[in-house]
Scaffold this active site. Structure first.
Site, PDB file in Angstrom:
ATOM      1  N   CYS A  73       2.264  -3.289  -1.628  1.00  0.00           N
ATOM      2  CA  CYS A  73       2.272  -1.610  -1.299  1.00  0.00           C
ATOM      3  C   CYS A  73       1.634  -1.386  -0.185  1.00  0.00           C
ATOM      4  CB  CYS A  73       1.619  -1.148  -2.396  1.00  0.00           C
ATOM      5  SG  CYS A  73       1.428   1.395  -2.785  1.00  0.00           S
ATOM      6  N   CYS A 192       7.849   0.625   3.229  1.00  0.00           N
ATOM      7  CA  CYS A 192       7.338   1.181   2.410  1.00  0.00           C
ATOM      8  C   CYS A 192       8.761   0.022   1.366  1.00  0.00           C
ATOM      9  CB  CYS A 192       8.131   2.215   2.118  1.00  0.00           C
ATOM     10  SG  CYS A 192       8.086   3.381   0.985  1.00  0.00           S
TER      11      CYS A 192
HETATM   12  N1  DGL Z   1       5.343   1.263  -2.549  1.00  0.00           N
HETATM   13  C1  DGL Z   1       4.494   2.362  -1.305  1.00  0.00           C
HETATM   14  C2  DGL Z   1       4.954   2.246  -0.311  1.00  0.00           C
HETATM   15  O1  DGL Z   1       5.682   0.957  -0.242  1.00  0.00           O
HETATM   16  C3  DGL Z   1       5.276   4.092  -1.858  1.00  0.00           C
HETATM   17  C4  DGL Z   1       5.628   4.593  -3.310  1.00  0.00           C
HETATM   18  C5  DGL Z   1       4.777   5.735  -3.057  1.00  0.00           C
HETATM   19  O2  DGL Z   1       4.453   6.679  -1.939  1.00  0.00           O
HETATM   20  O3  DGL Z   1       4.036   5.826  -3.856  1.00  0.00           O
HETATM   21  O4  DGL Z   1       4.302   2.319   0.764  1.00  0.00           O
END
Ligand code: DGL
Length: 276
Positions: A73, A192
């Site tokens: 993430c 993301c």
């Molecule tokens: N999975 C998160 C990222 O890669 C995005 C999702 C979120 O905002 O929690 O930044």
């Protein structure tokens, strides 16, 4: 020594796009995926909360025996990884590692851009943290990075609206702003883990000569390389080719939505982290 799965953490479903590449590149290992779906999105949460939630997730995976945890993430990697690595891990008795996904992304960029002008799209948290420019400029001070926070993109994906006219509107609006600021951008990084699901819209609204970079493969190659260079960690990772999924939300909800992110059918188990 009791080897255990590699832990893979995301705020929700997005990390499944990274996990899929791990399983393709390194199918021999066991994986334990944890999605904090009850508290997603992290993208617009404060620094303190992202730190607290991410640490709780890492501690949970350590309690399951994982000795290597990947923060799949960007928001968690950008805001919490440094604290975990510098303040939490040194106090542990076991030999454990937590890795993020910013560094492998930054490393790959230097070889990919010709114009040395790179665009980056991510959540508000990732962009505002300033972590990407720091990582990129440590390795490639000559790269000019222009970033755009896209707060609507994750909610669009989470709500299954990624192919809708609404998605097209927001993707165009955010990308127009980015490319207007720097028309020399030749490489666009999707920083993301949700954004690969918007690829169709992103391609449509980007100049045709711009190459669009997703992270899954880069991060999987980097994990492979890491495990070769760190046999003392590699031997703590079990090799049975299995994958288990944990979520902080209701199991049926996770299973239904996970099918949008992953090609495999997923059966999840609900778990509770510290402060829930
Ligand atoms: N999975 C998160 C990222 O890669 C995005 C999702 C979120 O905002 O929690 O930044």
């Amino acid at each position: 020594m009791n080897a255990k799965p590699i832990g893979v953490f995301d705020s929700g479903y997005g990390g499944l796009t990274i996990l899929e590449e791990f399983r393709r590149k390194l199918p021999q290992y066991d994986y334990l995926y944890l999605g904090d779906n009850a508290r997603t999105p992290y993208g617009n949460r404060s620094f303190e909360l992202v730190n607290q939630f991410t640490l709780e997730a890492v501690q949970y995976l350590f309690r399951q025996g994982c000795r290597l945890v990947i923060l799949a993430c960007n928001t968690a990697s950008a805001k919490a990884l440094r604290n975990i690595q510098q303040q939490y891990l040194p106090g542990l008795e076991h030999n454990s590692r937590v890795l993020g996904i910013l560094r492998p992304t930054a490393e790959a960029l230097g070889l990919l851009t010709k114009s040395r002008h790179v665009g980056l799209v991510g959540t508000q948290g990732t962009v505002q943290s300033g972590s990407y420019p720091i990582e990129i400029h440590k390795l490639f001070p000559d790269i000019q990075l222009e970033s755009e926070a896209c707060p609507m993109w994750v909610p669009l994906v989470e709500n299954g609206e990624h192919n809708s006219p609404g998605a097209s509107y927001f993707v165009k609006k955010d990308l127009d702003r980015l490319f207007e600021r720097d028309p020399l951008i030749d490489t666009l990084v999707l920083a993301c883990t949700h954004y690969p699901l918007l690829m169709h819209q992103i391609r449509r609204h980007s100049p045709p000569e711009v190459q669009i970079i997703t992270q899954g493969k880069l991060v999987a190659d980097s994990l492979d390389d890491y495990l070769i260079r760190h046999p003392e960690i590699e031997e703590l990772c079990s090799k049975g080719g299995s994958c288990r999924y944990l979520t902080t939300e209701a199991e049926d909800k996770f299973q239904e939505m996970a099918s949008v992110f992953s090609l495999t059918s997923i059966k999840a188990q609900q778990v509770h982290l510290n402060s829930l």
